[in-house]
Design an enzyme around this catalytic site. Structure first.
Site, PDB file in Angstrom:
ATOM      1  N   CYS A 149      44.792  43.297  28.691  1.00 53.90           N
ATOM      2  CA  CYS A 149      45.649  43.072  29.848  1.00 53.90           C
ATOM      3  C   CYS A 149      46.510  44.307  30.058  1.00 53.90           C
ATOM      4  O   CYS A 149      47.020  44.876  29.092  1.00 53.90           O
ATOM      5  CB  CYS A 149      46.538  41.857  29.583  1.00 53.90           C
ATOM      6  SG  CYS A 149      47.688  41.496  30.910  1.00 53.90           S
ATOM      7  N   HIS A 195      41.800  34.817  33.973  1.00 53.61           N
ATOM      8  CA  HIS A 195      42.895  35.586  33.356  1.00 53.61           C
ATOM      9  C   HIS A 195      43.981  35.893  34.404  1.00 53.61           C
ATOM     10  O   HIS A 195      45.171  35.695  34.157  1.00 53.61           O
ATOM     11  CB  HIS A 195      42.300  36.878  32.770  1.00 53.61           C
ATOM     12  CG  HIS A 195      43.297  37.826  32.197  1.00 53.61           C
ATOM     13  ND1 HIS A 195      43.306  38.194  30.870  1.00 53.61           N
ATOM     14  CD2 HIS A 195      44.320  38.527  32.766  1.00 53.61           C
ATOM     15  CE1 HIS A 195      44.297  39.053  30.649  1.00 53.61           C
ATOM     16  NE2 HIS A 195      44.924  39.274  31.798  1.00 53.61           N
ATOM     17  N   GLU A 196      43.538  36.351  35.580  1.00 52.54           N
ATOM     18  CA  GLU A 196      44.518  36.727  36.617  1.00 52.54           C
ATOM     19  C   GLU A 196      45.220  35.502  37.187  1.00 52.54           C
ATOM     20  O   GLU A 196      46.423  35.550  37.480  1.00 52.54           O
ATOM     21  CB  GLU A 196      43.846  37.524  37.738  1.00 52.54           C
ATOM     22  CG  GLU A 196      43.173  38.832  37.310  1.00 52.54           C
ATOM     23  CD  GLU A 196      44.047  39.723  36.451  1.00 52.54           C
ATOM     24  OE1 GLU A 196      45.288  39.712  36.619  1.00 52.54           O
ATOM     25  OE2 GLU A 196      43.504  40.427  35.584  1.00 52.54           O
TER      26      GLU A 196
END
Ligand code: NI
Length: 172
Positions: free
Chosen positions: A92, A134-135
């Site tokens: 990330c 994830h986003e």
């Protein structure tokens, strides 16, 4: 277009829950353009507005091999997710140099608004499915390290805080 500053974990602002985008206007189009540029400059495959301290439901991503197919998702919603779970290494831009395994749905269907304000829907699998999950987590204030054990998370926190202090010393 300016590059945007990316918040670093454990910045508490990464845990704010984003509000829906009220109108897809010039401000949002400019934000999306700046986020795409920032994502490419940082060599990332995805960036959520939360990470640039804008707490509205917008994310950009590009998992294409040529890195020439940016996608903008406004007010994204998961409409379907496979029962099959896969686990792969994630990183990330807000947690530099940390990679670890996170369980995700293998396939998802996502609905969002595009930059034209029109709804669209797509199916994703593989890296694209991982990236969009994830986003979207970022938009509800969740950073991927929260899937890891508390011990691992504390180690990451300690290491990143130390790095931040060293950077401050250097720039002082
Ligand atoms: Ni991230």
């Amino acid at each position: 277009m300016p590059l945007l500053d990316i918040l670093r974990y454990p910045d508490p602002r990464l845990h704010r829950v984003a509000k829906p985008v009220a109108a897809v206007d010039g401000r949002i189009r400019q934000l999306a353009a700046d986020m795409i540029e920032t994502m490419y400059a940082a060599d990332g495959i995805g960036l959520a507005a939360t990470q640039v301290d804008v707490h509205e439901r917008l994310l950009v991503m590009d998992t294409s091999e040529g890195r020439d197919t940016p996608r903008v998702l406004i007010n994204p919603e998961l409409v379907a997710a496979s029962d099959e779970i896969v686990s792969g290494q994630e990183g990330c831009l807000s947690v530099p140099a940390v990679y670890d395994d996170v369980p995700r749905h293998a396939r998802v269907t996502v609905r969002a608004l595009g930059l034209d304000g029109q709804p669209f829907q797509f199916d994703a699998q593989g890296l694209e499915a991982v990236c969009v999950q994830h986003e979207m987590d970022h938009l509800v204030g969740k950073v991927f390290v929260e899937y890891l054990s508390p011990l691992k998370r504390e180690r990451i926190k300690t290491r990143l805080l130390k790095q931040a202090r060293e950077l401050l010393k250097k720039s002082a």
